[in-house]
Enzyme design. Sequence first.
Site, PDB file in Angstrom:
ATOM      1  N   ASP A 155      -6.133   6.078   0.913  1.00 44.90           N
ATOM      2  CA  ASP A 155      -6.211   4.518   0.658  1.00 44.90           C
ATOM      3  C   ASP A 155      -7.378   3.961   1.174  1.00 44.90           C
ATOM      4  O   ASP A 155      -8.042   4.303   2.115  1.00 44.90           O
ATOM      5  CB  ASP A 155      -5.095   3.902   1.501  1.00 44.90           C
ATOM      6  CG  ASP A 155      -4.910   2.270   0.914  1.00 44.90           C
ATOM      7  OD1 ASP A 155      -5.804   1.746   1.136  1.00 44.90           O
ATOM      8  OD2 ASP A 155      -3.833   2.030   0.453  1.00 44.90           O
ATOM      9  N   HIS A 159       0.969  -1.319   0.040  1.00 40.34           N
ATOM     10  CA  HIS A 159       0.001   0.041  -0.054  1.00 40.34           C
ATOM     11  C   HIS A 159       0.744   1.160  -0.048  1.00 40.34           C
ATOM     12  O   HIS A 159       0.568   2.127  -0.831  1.00 40.34           O
ATOM     13  CB  HIS A 159      -0.935   0.199   1.238  1.00 40.34           C
ATOM     14  CG  HIS A 159      -2.046  -1.044   1.081  1.00 40.34           C
ATOM     15  ND1 HIS A 159      -3.276  -0.623   0.588  1.00 40.34           N
ATOM     16  CD2 HIS A 159      -2.128  -2.156   1.428  1.00 40.34           C
ATOM     17  CE1 HIS A 159      -3.933  -1.805   0.555  1.00 40.34           C
ATOM     18  NE2 HIS A 159      -3.443  -2.644   1.110  1.00 40.34           N
TER      19      HIS A 159
END
Length: 478
Positions: free
Chosen positions: A123, A33
């Site tokens: 995110d 990520h």
Amino acid sequence: MITLFISEKVVKTFILIIMKDTIVLYSAIGRGHIFSVVELGKLILTHNPSFSITILIPTPPNTATVDTTTFGCDSSITFRHITISPPPSGTSPFHLVRYGNHNLHQVLQSISKTTKIKAVVLDFMNYTANEVTTTLDIPTFYYYTSGAASLSVLLYYKTIIESKKREQCNYIEIPGFPRILKEELPSYPEELENIFLDLVATMSECNGIIINTFNALEGKTIKALQEGSCFPDESNPAPIFCIGPVMSLPGGEKDENGCLSWLESQPSQSVVLLSFGSLGRFSKTQLTEIAIGLEKSEQRFLWVVRSESDEDSLEDLLPEGFLDRTKEKGMVVRNWAPQVKVLSHDSVGGFVTHCGWNSVLEAIGEGVPMVAWPLYAEQHLNKIALVKEMKIVLALKETENGIVSATELGDRVKELMDSEKGREIRERVLKMKESSVEARSEGGSSYVELNRLIQLWKEKDHLSLLSPNTPLLSNFSG
């Protein structure tokens, strides 16, 4: 003597004019990520160098801070760590950052004193941070670090749950996703299903969803998303921006295990890489099956081994004599290899992958065909799309106890590297590699979409964070 009285609003407006515009990116926890968010920040700056980028990285208790110097960013990208207070035992990864929301609120206020925050990009794993950005009235976007196919399933999840309850229906129809049997969809506990529904409700109301994909790869799914077909309960769903592929380029990775040196001695496109991400750990039983399968395939291989125990040596984990018998054709390394550099090497001709989206895009970017071995999260959905829609991978079959047999692995590796079907997949992946470059080149689909997004950010002004009277939020956990 003349005294000038200037209103507070005029002063704020003047400060906004001289401040630099900033986009704040808030990464989720996890190497994949963080790297994807960093590359997104770099990509934004290539289209609009006048922006500054601030990347926020959540730091849970008893966790070392990420070494941001390894990312190779220039001074236009700065990093801030968001401290996460100790969460209750068993807290879902989707809810972890909520225990840093109080600190996030303070950091955003601090940033706003010296710059204009045009938008915050969360995110998607950090969706609970929306509680802060909404309160502060900051334009909020979501970055979906995987592909459009799995996102279409997520957004349609409420309808999927209802469909699975209807016994007379064997198939599930999801807009933009291949038609599948009920049992092909991964099963999740009720608690996680409720999180998905909460996440979808939040994403549907945001200012936009950024997806790490491109039209040539997932055109059918992207069309369904842009038309709103995957938002069954929304009359005015969030706009979609497909700006990929966003991925790391071969660069600063260290070759600590000598993988690249070994590859130099191998024939062109002769080696199959086996690598399953940082969480892809196998039992000794499964590692034995992989070893036997590789030996039977008679193919050259580079295998990154991660086991359930880090204490066992390769000799303890693998069949007796395997390393000696395969030393002419194979290389086995523990835990890590510079994957991007390895995939870009001329000797590599195939990739057995867990179908993590970063790995998929890296393989496409180098024109390397794949064998799909999904392990967790959305990887099973990625596999379905890669096999049925994109047709750029071969699929492995597991036994009833979740083990991939030596025969199955060996047959698929040999098929990928030495069969007509394998050559057809290679040709499709090479064409997709060209399309990925075109997508991000001037005039390409992703280039156009990113410019559209940046123009939207340029048009937005945000004043509320500059108010000295904005209270800290006392109701956030942590």
